[in-house]
Design a protein around this motif. Structure first.
Motif, PDB file in Angstrom:
ATOM      1  N   LYS A 104       0.882  -1.203   0.020  1.00  0.00           N
ATOM      2  CA  LYS A 104       0.028   0.152  -0.054  1.00  0.00           C
ATOM      3  C   LYS A 104       0.914   1.171  -0.036  1.00  0.00           C
ATOM      4  CE  LYS A 104      -3.832  -2.333   0.311  1.00  0.00           C
ATOM      5  NZ  LYS A 104      -4.628  -2.682  -0.828  1.00  0.00           N
ATOM      6  N   GLU A 105       1.283   1.819  -1.195  1.00  0.00           N
ATOM      7  CA  GLU A 105       2.090   2.959  -1.395  1.00  0.00           C
ATOM      8  C   GLU A 105       1.080   4.123  -0.811  1.00  0.00           C
ATOM      9  OE1 GLU A 105       5.003   2.949  -2.065  1.00  0.00           O
ATOM     10  OE2 GLU A 105       5.400   1.043  -2.460  1.00  0.00           O
ATOM     11  N   THR A 106       1.856   5.279   0.141  1.00  0.00           N
ATOM     12  CA  THR A 106       1.170   6.052   0.302  1.00  0.00           C
ATOM     13  C   THR A 106       2.013   7.459   0.151  1.00  0.00           C
ATOM     14  OG1 THR A 106       1.922   6.041   2.612  1.00  0.00           O
ATOM     15  CG2 THR A 106      -0.180   4.967   1.996  1.00  0.00           C
ATOM     16  N   ILE A 107       1.311   8.436  -0.171  1.00  0.00           N
ATOM     17  CA  ILE A 107       2.124  10.051  -0.051  1.00  0.00           C
ATOM     18  C   ILE A 107       1.393  10.693   1.137  1.00  0.00           C
ATOM     19  CG2 ILE A 107       2.486  11.970  -1.337  1.00  0.00           C
ATOM     20  CD1 ILE A 107       2.718  10.271  -3.693  1.00  0.00           C
ATOM     21  N   ASN A 108       2.134  11.060   2.019  1.00  0.00           N
ATOM     22  CA  ASN A 108       1.647  11.752   3.251  1.00  0.00           C
ATOM     23  C   ASN A 108       0.376  11.148   4.019  1.00  0.00           C
ATOM     24  OD1 ASN A 108       3.659  14.003   3.064  1.00  0.00           O
ATOM     25  ND2 ASN A 108       2.240  14.866   1.483  1.00  0.00           N
ATOM     26  N   GLY A 109       0.398   9.693   4.011  1.00  0.00           N
ATOM     27  CA  GLY A 109      -0.536   9.054   4.605  1.00  0.00           C
ATOM     28  C   GLY A 109      -1.517   8.466   3.568  1.00  0.00           C
ATOM     29  N   VAL A 110      -1.824   9.216   2.344  1.00  0.00           N
ATOM     30  CA  VAL A 110      -2.628   8.787   1.425  1.00  0.00           C
ATOM     31  C   VAL A 110      -2.453   7.945   0.668  1.00  0.00           C
ATOM     32  CG1 VAL A 110      -4.211   9.922  -0.180  1.00  0.00           C
ATOM     33  CG2 VAL A 110      -3.487  11.493   1.812  1.00  0.00           C
ATOM     34  N   PRO A 111      -3.294   6.789   0.431  1.00  0.00           N
ATOM     35  CA  PRO A 111      -2.794   5.589  -0.337  1.00  0.00           C
ATOM     36  C   PRO A 111      -2.946   6.093  -1.941  1.00  0.00           C
ATOM     37  CG  PRO A 111      -4.605   5.168   1.197  1.00  0.00           C
ATOM     38  CD  PRO A 111      -4.548   6.424   1.492  1.00  0.00           C
ATOM     39  N   VAL A 112      -1.884   5.497  -2.696  1.00  0.00           N
ATOM     40  CA  VAL A 112      -1.617   5.984  -3.977  1.00  0.00           C
ATOM     41  C   VAL A 112      -1.768   4.854  -4.732  1.00  0.00           C
ATOM     42  CG1 VAL A 112      -0.125   7.119  -5.679  1.00  0.00           C
ATOM     43  CG2 VAL A 112      -0.215   7.830  -3.446  1.00  0.00           C
ATOM     44  N   SER A 113      -2.529   4.824  -6.053  1.00  0.00           N
ATOM     45  CA  SER A 113      -2.553   3.511  -6.900  1.00  0.00           C
ATOM     46  C   SER A 113      -1.300   3.498  -7.644  1.00  0.00           C
ATOM     47  CB  SER A 113      -3.949   3.615  -7.582  1.00  0.00           C
ATOM     48  OG  SER A 113      -3.829   4.697  -8.617  1.00  0.00           O
ATOM     49  N   ASP A 114      -1.516   2.322  -8.255  1.00  0.00           N
ATOM     50  CA  ASP A 114      -0.156   2.196  -9.225  1.00  0.00           C
ATOM     51  C   ASP A 114       0.005   3.288 -10.506  1.00  0.00           C
ATOM     52  OD1 ASP A 114       0.648   0.148  -7.740  1.00  0.00           O
ATOM     53  OD2 ASP A 114      -0.405  -1.834  -9.032  1.00  0.00           O
ATOM     54  N   ASP A 115      -1.384   3.678 -10.915  1.00  0.00           N
ATOM     55  CA  ASP A 115      -1.285   4.440 -12.072  1.00  0.00           C
ATOM     56  C   ASP A 115      -0.471   5.529 -11.890  1.00  0.00           C
ATOM     57  OD1 ASP A 115      -3.257   2.675 -13.264  1.00  0.00           O
ATOM     58  OD2 ASP A 115      -5.108   3.639 -12.741  1.00  0.00           O
ATOM     59  N   PRO A 116      -0.670   6.486 -10.821  1.00  0.00           N
ATOM     60  CA  PRO A 116       0.079   7.701 -10.849  1.00  0.00           C
ATOM     61  C   PRO A 116       1.695   7.250 -10.761  1.00  0.00           C
ATOM     62  CG  PRO A 116      -1.299   7.646  -8.945  1.00  0.00           C
ATOM     63  CD  PRO A 116      -1.560   6.671  -9.840  1.00  0.00           C
ATOM     64  N   ILE A 117       2.014   6.077  -9.855  1.00  0.00           N
ATOM     65  CA  ILE A 117       3.272   5.576  -9.749  1.00  0.00           C
ATOM     66  C   ILE A 117       3.943   5.305 -11.203  1.00  0.00           C
ATOM     67  CG2 ILE A 117       4.663   3.769  -8.544  1.00  0.00           C
ATOM     68  CD1 ILE A 117       2.741   3.921  -6.296  1.00  0.00           C
ATOM     69  N   GLU A 118       2.903   4.392 -11.810  1.00  0.00           N
ATOM     70  CA  GLU A 118       3.601   4.046 -13.284  1.00  0.00           C
ATOM     71  C   GLU A 118       3.958   5.241 -14.084  1.00  0.00           C
ATOM     72  OE1 GLU A 118       1.157   0.910 -15.275  1.00  0.00           O
ATOM     73  OE2 GLU A 118       1.357  -0.370 -13.291  1.00  0.00           O
ATOM     74  N   ALA A 119       3.108   6.365 -14.203  1.00  0.00           N
ATOM     75  CA  ALA A 119       3.184   7.584 -14.874  1.00  0.00           C
ATOM     76  C   ALA A 119       4.648   8.109 -14.454  1.00  0.00           C
ATOM     77  CB  ALA A 119       1.998   8.283 -14.681  1.00  0.00           C
ATOM     78  N   TRP A 120       4.908   8.408 -12.948  1.00  0.00           N
ATOM     79  CA  TRP A 120       5.786   9.000 -12.745  1.00  0.00           C
ATOM     80  C   TRP A 120       7.047   8.206 -13.051  1.00  0.00           C
ATOM     81  CZ3 TRP A 120       3.448   9.116  -7.472  1.00  0.00           C
ATOM     82  CH2 TRP A 120       2.530   9.980  -7.111  1.00  0.00           C
ATOM     83  N   ALA A 121       7.068   6.895 -13.068  1.00  0.00           N
ATOM     84  CA  ALA A 121       8.100   5.847 -13.604  1.00  0.00           C
ATOM     85  C   ALA A 121       8.209   6.141 -14.998  1.00  0.00           C
ATOM     86  CB  ALA A 121       8.019   4.475 -13.220  1.00  0.00           C
ATOM     87  N   ASP A 122       7.415   6.391 -15.949  1.00  0.00           N
ATOM     88  CA  ASP A 122       7.538   6.496 -17.308  1.00  0.00           C
ATOM     89  C   ASP A 122       8.297   8.013 -17.462  1.00  0.00           C
ATOM     90  OD1 ASP A 122       6.108   4.157 -17.767  1.00  0.00           O
ATOM     91  OD2 ASP A 122       4.456   4.926 -18.215  1.00  0.00           O
ATOM     92  N   GLU A 123       7.746   8.877 -16.629  1.00  0.00           N
ATOM     93  CA  GLU A 123       8.409  10.056 -16.960  1.00  0.00           C
ATOM     94  C   GLU A 123       9.764  10.329 -16.528  1.00  0.00           C
ATOM     95  OE1 GLU A 123       7.862  14.815 -15.196  1.00  0.00           O
ATOM     96  OE2 GLU A 123       6.816  13.136 -14.224  1.00  0.00           O
ATOM     97  N   ALA A 124      10.217   9.213 -15.503  1.00  0.00           N
ATOM     98  CA  ALA A 124      11.574   9.225 -15.164  1.00  0.00           C
ATOM     99  C   ALA A 124      12.402   8.732 -16.263  1.00  0.00           C
ATOM    100  CB  ALA A 124      11.665   8.560 -13.876  1.00  0.00           C
TER     101      ALA A 124
END
Length: 110
Positions: free
Chosen positions: A26-46
């Motif tokens: 369960k990935e979180t940012i400031n305690g708020v759960p984050v789905s795989d979609d934004p994480i994958e988008a950030w990885a693609d951008e990187a």
């Protein structure tokens, strides 16, 4: 006493990662759960490459034009209490107070 029974195939998870995926990942940012979609988008951008000037600067702000070096200093309780009191009175950190004292000492001997 620990059981030595083996699990049958029907008792095993469908995937060795299913428990991790459901409970642990369960990935979180400031305690708020984050789905795989934004994480994958950030990885693609990187992977496409990031513009250095767009990256947020991290870490401590530099003291001078070049890099700084950490210098550990030992102090007895009385000296440390005096340092903390003076730093609090001047509304600066203990590190800033030490740097100011060293600069004043160097200027006095010049």
């Amino acid at each position: 006493m620990m059981s030595t029974e083996l699990l049958s195939n029907s008792q095993l998870p469908v995937s060795p990662f299913s428990y991790y995926d459901k409970v642990m990942a369960k990935e979180t940012i400031n305690g708020v759960p984050v789905s795989d979609d934004p994480i994958e988008a950030w990885a693609d951008e990187a992977e496409r490459g990031l513009a250095v000037e767009q990256l947020r600067k991290r870490g401590r702000r530099p003291l001078a034009a070049g890099p700084s070096e950490v210098v550990p200093v030992r102090m007895d309780a009385t000296l440390l209490a005096g340092l903390a009191a003076r730093a609090d009175r001047d509304h600066i950190s203990r590190s800033e107070a030490i740097r100011a004292a060293v600069r004043a000492w160097l200027d006095a001997t010049a």
